[in-house]
Design a protein around this motif. Structure first.
Motif, PDB file in Angstrom:
ATOM      1  N   ILE A  81       0.841  -1.206   0.000  1.00 15.05           N
ATOM      2  CA  ILE A  81       0.000   0.000   0.000  1.00 15.05           C
ATOM      3  C   ILE A  81       0.875   1.254   0.000  1.00 15.05           C
ATOM      4  CG2 ILE A  81      -1.733   1.323   1.289  1.00 15.05           C
ATOM      5  CD1 ILE A  81      -2.739  -1.331   2.430  1.00 15.05           C
ATOM      6  N   GLY A  82       1.922   1.230   0.823  1.00 13.91           N
ATOM      7  CA  GLY A  82       2.849   2.360   0.869  1.00 13.91           C
ATOM      8  C   GLY A  82       3.518   2.599  -0.470  1.00 13.91           C
ATOM      9  N   SER A  83       3.846   1.526  -1.165  1.00 13.91           N
ATOM     10  CA  SER A  83       4.467   1.646  -2.482  1.00 13.91           C
ATOM     11  C   SER A  83       3.519   2.307  -3.478  1.00 13.91           C
ATOM     12  CB  SER A  83       4.882   0.265  -3.001  1.00 13.91           C
ATOM     13  OG  SER A  83       5.852  -0.320  -2.163  1.00 13.91           O
ATOM     14  N   ALA A  84       2.251   1.881  -3.444  1.00 11.09           N
ATOM     15  CA  ALA A  84       1.254   2.443  -4.366  1.00 11.09           C
ATOM     16  C   ALA A  84       1.060   3.938  -4.122  1.00 11.09           C
ATOM     17  CB  ALA A  84      -0.073   1.705  -4.203  1.00 11.09           C
ATOM     18  N   VAL A  85       0.948   4.317  -2.848  1.00  9.32           N
ATOM     19  CA  VAL A  85       0.758   5.730  -2.508  1.00  9.32           C
ATOM     20  C   VAL A  85       1.991   6.544  -2.874  1.00  9.32           C
ATOM     21  CG1 VAL A  85       0.320   7.367  -0.638  1.00  9.32           C
ATOM     22  CG2 VAL A  85      -0.853   5.178  -0.641  1.00  9.32           C
ATOM     23  N   CYS A  86       3.168   5.963  -2.633  1.00 12.64           N
ATOM     24  CA  CYS A  86       4.416   6.667  -2.921  1.00 12.64           C
ATOM     25  C   CYS A  86       4.599   6.887  -4.421  1.00 12.64           C
ATOM     26  CB  CYS A  86       5.589   5.864  -2.364  1.00 12.64           C
ATOM     27  SG  CYS A  86       7.138   6.784  -2.285  1.00 12.64           S
ATOM     28  N   VAL A  87       4.199   5.903  -5.222  1.00  7.81           N
ATOM     29  CA  VAL A  87       4.273   6.056  -6.675  1.00  7.81           C
ATOM     30  C   VAL A  87       3.367   7.198  -7.134  1.00  7.81           C
ATOM     31  CG1 VAL A  87       3.708   4.964  -8.884  1.00  7.81           C
ATOM     32  CG2 VAL A  87       4.975   3.683  -7.155  1.00  7.81           C
TER      33      VAL A  87
ATOM     34  N   ALA B 170       4.320  10.672  -8.996  1.00  6.64           N
ATOM     35  CA  ALA B 170       3.671  11.024 -10.261  1.00  6.64           C
ATOM     36  C   ALA B 170       2.991  12.390 -10.232  1.00  6.64           C
ATOM     37  CB  ALA B 170       2.639   9.958 -10.633  1.00  6.64           C
ATOM     38  N   VAL B 171       2.813  12.971  -9.057  1.00 11.21           N
ATOM     39  CA  VAL B 171       2.121  14.266  -8.946  1.00 11.21           C
ATOM     40  C   VAL B 171       2.758  15.349  -9.827  1.00 11.21           C
ATOM     41  CG1 VAL B 171       1.629  16.188  -7.373  1.00 11.21           C
ATOM     42  CG2 VAL B 171       1.067  13.866  -6.690  1.00 11.21           C
ATOM     43  N   PRO B 172       4.097  15.489  -9.864  1.00 11.82           N
ATOM     44  CA  PRO B 172       4.708  16.543 -10.706  1.00 11.82           C
ATOM     45  C   PRO B 172       4.506  16.362 -12.201  1.00 11.82           C
ATOM     46  CG  PRO B 172       6.244  15.802  -9.009  1.00 11.82           C
ATOM     47  CD  PRO B 172       5.113  14.837  -9.014  1.00 11.82           C
ATOM     48  N   VAL B 173       3.931  15.236 -12.623  1.00 15.50           N
ATOM     49  CA  VAL B 173       3.693  15.021 -14.056  1.00 15.50           C
ATOM     50  C   VAL B 173       2.843  16.156 -14.628  1.00 15.50           C
ATOM     51  CG1 VAL B 173       2.493  13.567 -15.727  1.00 15.50           C
ATOM     52  CG2 VAL B 173       3.976  12.521 -14.008  1.00 15.50           C
TER      53      VAL B 173
ATOM     54  N   THR C 223      13.060   2.477  -6.957  1.00 17.76           N
ATOM     55  CA  THR C 223      13.473   2.288  -8.351  1.00 17.76           C
ATOM     56  C   THR C 223      12.552   3.071  -9.287  1.00 17.76           C
ATOM     57  OG1 THR C 223      14.314   0.067  -7.861  1.00 17.76           O
ATOM     58  CG2 THR C 223      13.886   0.594 -10.175  1.00 17.76           C
ATOM     59  N   ILE C 224      11.252   2.978  -9.025  1.00 17.33           N
ATOM     60  CA  ILE C 224      10.284   3.741  -9.821  1.00 17.33           C
ATOM     61  C   ILE C 224      10.481   5.234  -9.596  1.00 17.33           C
ATOM     62  CG2 ILE C 224       7.816   4.237 -10.154  1.00 17.33           C
ATOM     63  CD1 ILE C 224       7.278   1.331  -9.333  1.00 17.33           C
ATOM     64  N   GLY C 225      10.762   5.608  -8.352  1.00 16.15           N
ATOM     65  CA  GLY C 225      10.996   7.012  -8.030  1.00 16.15           C
ATOM     66  C   GLY C 225      12.198   7.581  -8.761  1.00 16.15           C
ATOM     67  N   VAL C 226      13.260   6.794  -8.868  1.00 24.34           N
ATOM     68  CA  VAL C 226      14.459   7.240  -9.592  1.00 24.34           C
ATOM     69  C   VAL C 226      14.130   7.510 -11.054  1.00 24.34           C
ATOM     70  CG1 VAL C 226      16.714   6.491 -10.456  1.00 24.34           C
ATOM     71  CG2 VAL C 226      16.121   6.130  -8.062  1.00 24.34           C
ATOM     72  N   LEU C 227      13.329   6.634 -11.664  1.00 22.23           N
ATOM     73  CA  LEU C 227      12.937   6.821 -13.062  1.00 22.23           C
ATOM     74  C   LEU C 227      12.131   8.110 -13.236  1.00 22.23           C
ATOM     75  CD1 LEU C 227      11.898   3.156 -13.994  1.00 22.23           C
ATOM     76  CD2 LEU C 227      14.021   4.343 -14.576  1.00 22.23           C
ATOM     77  N   PHE C 228      11.193   8.354 -12.326  1.00 22.33           N
ATOM     78  CA  PHE C 228      10.388   9.581 -12.384  1.00 22.33           C
ATOM     79  C   PHE C 228      11.270  10.816 -12.243  1.00 22.33           C
ATOM     80  CE2 PHE C 228       6.367   7.230 -11.537  1.00 22.33           C
ATOM     81  CZ  PHE C 228       5.549   7.906 -12.429  1.00 22.33           C
ATOM     82  N   GLU C 229      12.100  10.834 -11.206  1.00 20.95           N
ATOM     83  CA  GLU C 229      12.885  12.025 -10.905  1.00 20.95           C
ATOM     84  C   GLU C 229      13.929  12.307 -11.988  1.00 20.95           C
ATOM     85  OE1 GLU C 229      11.809  13.912  -8.695  1.00 20.95           O
ATOM     86  OE2 GLU C 229      10.484  12.480  -7.704  1.00 20.95           O
TER      87      GLU C 229
END
Length: 247
Positions: free
Chosen positions: A12-18, A22-25, A77-83
């Motif tokens: 759940i934490g992973s889903a919310v964190c993703v 994604a908010v800055p998109v 890992t997903i966060g690194v790709l976004f940033e």
């Protein structure tokens, strides 16, 4: 039982964190549309990148004991790709800031390489590696969670919530809460401590948002109209004086 609950909380934490990543998109969608970064700063995204890299390494089995922090590693890992994507877009549409951004990104990558080196060759137990990397992670998280306080100050100064999006504040709070719970269940102080602070700053942001989203600033239009009337009267009087003057 506790392990199963921790896994669920981690998912759940992973889903919310993703969602938070994604908010800055929406912001960068506007940047691409306008072909300009405007007044936006790249520093928050660079700090977020450093935080994701640090905590991603913390969750990797070299530091953690096996895949006990698999959720954390996957999310980072997903966060690194976004940033990384946000930083690249920023560089593309802000060529004047390119040198500064490249230097900052190079700096955090150099720091990460240093962290990885010492983690592998200096510390030889998971406990010591978690202590070393976790302590650095706390510092990076604290810097991230203190950044929104600047936005809070701006909101209080301007009495406008334009500088502090609601969903960004909400997802920040939810993410901090879920990772705090995840850390508590795993008896991991390095995850619990910074995210507890994140919960407090998230609550503060939402309280400030609720207060100032209802704030109605006294209309300045009346004063502007009065000023225009005064200017017109002065202009009219000058014309009358000019027309009435006979050399």
């Amino acid at each position: 039982m506790v392990t199963s609950i921790r896994v669920i909380v981690g998912i759940i934490g992973s889903a919310v964190c993703v969602l938070l990543y994604a908010v800055p998109v929406l912001t960068f969608k506007r940047v691409i549309k306008e072909a300009s970064v405007g007044e936006f700063s790249c520093l928050p995204y660079i700090l977020a990148l450093f935080s994701a890299l640090t905590w991603g390494w913390y969750g990797y089995p070299v530091v953690s004991n096996g895949w006990e922090n698999l959720s954390l590693f996957g999310t980072c890992t997903i966060g690194v790709l976004f940033e990384f994507s946000f930083v690249i877009i920023y560089i593309w549409y802000a060529p004047r800031e390119k040198k500064f951004v490249v230097i900052m990104v190079s700096l955090i990558l150099a720091i990460l390489c240093t962290i990885v080196y010492f983690s592998i060759f200096t510390f030889h137990t998971h406990h010591m590696r978690k202590l070393f990397v976790g302590s650095i992670g706390i510092v990076t998280s604290m810097s991230m969670y203190s950044a929104p306080l600047v936005a809070v100050k701006q909101v209080m100064k301007t009495k406008s919530v334009e500088f502090m999006p609601f969903y960004l504040s909400l997802f920040s709070l939810l993410t901090s809460f879920m990772w705090t719970l995840y850390g508590v269940l795993g008896r991991d102080p390095y995850l619990t401590a910074p995210n507890s602070v994140g919960c407090l700053t998230g609550i503060l942001q939402l309280v400030v948002y609720c207060i100032y989203s209802r704030y109605k600033e006294p209309p300045k239009a009346v004063n502007d109209i009065e000023q225009v009337k005064i200017d017109l009267e002065v202009s009219t009087n000058r014309r009358e004086d000019t027309n009435g003057y006979k050399p």
